[in-house]
Design a protein around this motif. Sequence first.
Motif, PDB file in Angstrom:
ATOM      1  N   ALA A 226     -10.078  22.889  15.991  1.00  0.00           N
ATOM      2  CA  ALA A 226      -9.076  23.424  16.924  1.00  0.00           C
ATOM      3  C   ALA A 226      -7.825  22.552  16.872  1.00  0.00           C
ATOM      4  O   ALA A 226      -7.907  21.323  16.887  1.00  0.00           O
ATOM      5  CB  ALA A 226      -9.633  23.471  18.339  1.00  0.00           C
ATOM      6  N   GLY A 227      -6.680  23.206  16.786  1.00  0.00           N
ATOM      7  CA  GLY A 227      -5.410  22.498  16.731  1.00  0.00           C
ATOM      8  C   GLY A 227      -4.942  22.171  15.320  1.00  0.00           C
ATOM      9  O   GLY A 227      -3.777  21.830  15.123  1.00  0.00           O
TER      10      GLY A 227
ATOM     11  N   ASP B  26      -3.678  22.900  11.523  1.00  0.00           N
ATOM     12  CA  ASP B  26      -2.824  23.929  10.920  1.00  0.00           C
ATOM     13  C   ASP B  26      -3.034  23.888   9.408  1.00  0.00           C
ATOM     14  O   ASP B  26      -2.222  23.364   8.661  1.00  0.00           O
ATOM     15  CB  ASP B  26      -1.361  23.730  11.299  1.00  0.00           C
ATOM     16  CG  ASP B  26      -0.832  22.350  10.959  1.00  0.00           C
ATOM     17  OD1 ASP B  26      -1.631  21.449  10.647  1.00  0.00           O
ATOM     18  OD2 ASP B  26       0.399  22.177  10.976  1.00  0.00           O
TER      19      ASP B  26
ATOM     20  N   HIS C 240       1.194  32.638  20.261  1.00  0.00           N
ATOM     21  CA  HIS C 240       2.119  32.180  19.221  1.00  0.00           C
ATOM     22  C   HIS C 240       3.215  31.321  19.823  1.00  0.00           C
ATOM     23  O   HIS C 240       3.465  31.343  21.034  1.00  0.00           O
ATOM     24  CB  HIS C 240       2.728  33.367  18.476  1.00  0.00           C
ATOM     25  CG  HIS C 240       3.540  34.238  19.388  1.00  0.00           C
ATOM     26  ND1 HIS C 240       4.860  33.990  19.660  1.00  0.00           N
ATOM     27  CD2 HIS C 240       3.200  35.323  20.109  1.00  0.00           C
ATOM     28  CE1 HIS C 240       5.308  34.896  20.509  1.00  0.00           C
ATOM     29  NE2 HIS C 240       4.310  35.724  20.798  1.00  0.00           N
ATOM     30  N   SER C 241       3.863  30.600  18.959  1.00  0.00           N
ATOM     31  CA  SER C 241       4.991  29.759  19.352  1.00  0.00           C
ATOM     32  C   SER C 241       6.271  30.568  19.339  1.00  0.00           C
ATOM     33  O   SER C 241       6.301  31.689  18.830  1.00  0.00           O
ATOM     34  CB  SER C 241       5.131  28.606  18.353  1.00  0.00           C
ATOM     35  OG  SER C 241       5.629  29.088  17.106  1.00  0.00           O
TER      36      SER C 241
ATOM     37  N   GLU D  91      -2.092  31.313  16.913  1.00  0.00           N
ATOM     38  CA  GLU D  91      -3.375  30.662  17.155  1.00  0.00           C
ATOM     39  C   GLU D  91      -4.512  31.656  16.977  1.00  0.00           C
ATOM     40  O   GLU D  91      -4.491  32.741  17.552  1.00  0.00           O
ATOM     41  CB  GLU D  91      -3.386  30.088  18.570  1.00  0.00           C
ATOM     42  CG  GLU D  91      -4.577  29.216  18.855  1.00  0.00           C
ATOM     43  CD  GLU D  91      -4.394  28.470  20.157  1.00  0.00           C
ATOM     44  OE1 GLU D  91      -3.930  27.317  20.116  1.00  0.00           O
ATOM     45  OE2 GLU D  91      -4.673  29.055  21.219  1.00  0.00           O
ATOM     46  N   ASP D  92      -5.505  31.264  16.164  1.00  0.00           N
ATOM     47  CA  ASP D  92      -6.663  32.133  15.973  1.00  0.00           C
ATOM     48  C   ASP D  92      -7.680  31.905  17.092  1.00  0.00           C
ATOM     49  O   ASP D  92      -7.472  31.037  17.950  1.00  0.00           O
ATOM     50  CB  ASP D  92      -7.241  31.981  14.563  1.00  0.00           C
ATOM     51  CG  ASP D  92      -8.147  30.784  14.355  1.00  0.00           C
ATOM     52  OD1 ASP D  92      -8.368  29.975  15.286  1.00  0.00           O
ATOM     53  OD2 ASP D  92      -8.658  30.646  13.227  1.00  0.00           O
TER      54      ASP D  92
ATOM     55  N   GLY E 127      -8.686  28.350  17.943  1.00  0.00           N
ATOM     56  CA  GLY E 127      -7.644  27.371  18.233  1.00  0.00           C
ATOM     57  C   GLY E 127      -6.955  26.804  17.011  1.00  0.00           C
ATOM     58  O   GLY E 127      -6.163  25.878  17.111  1.00  0.00           O
ATOM     59  N   ARG E 128      -7.240  27.363  15.847  1.00  0.00           N
ATOM     60  CA  ARG E 128      -6.588  26.937  14.603  1.00  0.00           C
ATOM     61  C   ARG E 128      -5.169  27.495  14.602  1.00  0.00           C
ATOM     62  O   ARG E 128      -4.938  28.628  15.005  1.00  0.00           O
ATOM     63  CB  ARG E 128      -7.393  27.493  13.419  1.00  0.00           C
ATOM     64  CG  ARG E 128      -6.966  27.048  12.064  1.00  0.00           C
ATOM     65  CD  ARG E 128      -7.892  27.628  10.989  1.00  0.00           C
ATOM     66  NE  ARG E 128      -9.242  27.102  11.140  1.00  0.00           N
ATOM     67  CZ  ARG E 128     -10.279  27.785  11.635  1.00  0.00           C
ATOM     68  NH1 ARG E 128     -10.133  29.035  12.020  1.00  0.00           N
ATOM     69  NH2 ARG E 128     -11.459  27.224  11.736  1.00  0.00           N
ATOM     70  N   HIS E 129      -4.204  26.727  14.149  1.00  0.00           N
ATOM     71  CA  HIS E 129      -2.819  27.185  14.102  1.00  0.00           C
ATOM     72  C   HIS E 129      -2.470  27.640  12.686  1.00  0.00           C
ATOM     73  O   HIS E 129      -2.669  26.901  11.718  1.00  0.00           O
ATOM     74  CB  HIS E 129      -1.868  26.070  14.534  1.00  0.00           C
ATOM     75  CG  HIS E 129      -2.010  25.735  15.975  1.00  0.00           C
ATOM     76  ND1 HIS E 129      -1.312  24.722  16.578  1.00  0.00           N
ATOM     77  CD2 HIS E 129      -2.777  26.269  16.960  1.00  0.00           C
ATOM     78  CE1 HIS E 129      -1.636  24.651  17.857  1.00  0.00           C
ATOM     79  NE2 HIS E 129      -2.529  25.587  18.095  1.00  0.00           N
TER      80      HIS E 129
ATOM     81  N   TYR F   1       2.329  20.689  21.015  1.00  0.00           N
ATOM     82  CA  TYR F   1       1.204  21.610  20.905  1.00  0.00           C
ATOM     83  C   TYR F   1       1.234  22.399  19.588  1.00  0.00           C
ATOM     84  O   TYR F   1       0.274  22.409  18.833  1.00  0.00           O
ATOM     85  CB  TYR F   1       1.166  22.586  22.082  1.00  0.00           C
ATOM     86  CG  TYR F   1      -0.031  23.511  22.008  1.00  0.00           C
ATOM     87  CD1 TYR F   1      -1.291  23.039  22.339  1.00  0.00           C
ATOM     88  CD2 TYR F   1       0.083  24.813  21.572  1.00  0.00           C
ATOM     89  CE1 TYR F   1      -2.415  23.860  22.253  1.00  0.00           C
ATOM     90  CE2 TYR F   1      -1.019  25.644  21.481  1.00  0.00           C
ATOM     91  CZ  TYR F   1      -2.268  25.159  21.828  1.00  0.00           C
ATOM     92  OH  TYR F   1      -3.360  25.984  21.722  1.00  0.00           O
ATOM     93  N   TRP F   2       2.362  23.061  19.315  1.00  0.00           N
ATOM     94  CA  TRP F   2       2.438  23.951  18.166  1.00  0.00           C
ATOM     95  C   TRP F   2       2.692  23.235  16.848  1.00  0.00           C
ATOM     96  O   TRP F   2       2.227  23.674  15.800  1.00  0.00           O
ATOM     97  CB  TRP F   2       3.504  25.011  18.372  1.00  0.00           C
ATOM     98  CG  TRP F   2       3.103  26.018  19.385  1.00  0.00           C
ATOM     99  CD1 TRP F   2       3.607  26.149  20.649  1.00  0.00           C
ATOM    100  CD2 TRP F   2       2.097  27.028  19.263  1.00  0.00           C
ATOM    101  NE1 TRP F   2       2.973  27.176  21.303  1.00  0.00           N
ATOM    102  CE2 TRP F   2       2.037  27.737  20.480  1.00  0.00           C
ATOM    103  CE3 TRP F   2       1.225  27.398  18.238  1.00  0.00           C
ATOM    104  CZ2 TRP F   2       1.167  28.801  20.695  1.00  0.00           C
ATOM    105  CZ3 TRP F   2       0.354  28.455  18.449  1.00  0.00           C
ATOM    106  CH2 TRP F   2       0.326  29.131  19.670  1.00  0.00           C
TER     107      TRP F   2
END
Length: 148
Positions: free
Chosen positions: A74-75, A77, A103-104, A118-119, A122-124, A144-145
């Motif tokens: 998670a987190g 990218d 989304h950002s 974000e899936d 929590g994967r970006h 965060y993003w």
Amino acid sequence: MNRPSIAGIHHLKFNVSDLDRSLAFYSVALGAKRIPELDHRLPDGELFAYILEIDRLGTYLELRASPAKAAREAGLDPVTFSVETHDDLVAWHDYLEANGIPHSPVFTGVTGWLLAAEDPDGRHLRFYTLETHPVTTAFSSDEYWLGV
């Protein structure tokens, strides 16, 4: 000894907590299509991975059922997708918004513009423009993003 060559990327692999939930997400978010004949199963028949095809990605995406690993990712990218122009990126922003995908905003990158989505784990997933602007040190930051 000469270094052997690499032929390209065979496939990407994302650990996921729920195969069907992730399949639904990637189908809506990226237009992914499951290739059932490439499903991965254990000798007892238990399904543990889907293989997806995404238009213009150039490789397959494997979704592998591994909840513990997915939680640790998670987190992260792990991939950045190319989009042609800033206008295309804005269209992605609007598409993600219309489909309720976290989304950002559109950010200014070092040489282009980007956004992240974000899936379910929590994967970006980043989208970055091939259209460029002059190199800048005044690029966007967002803990965060963007992780900065």
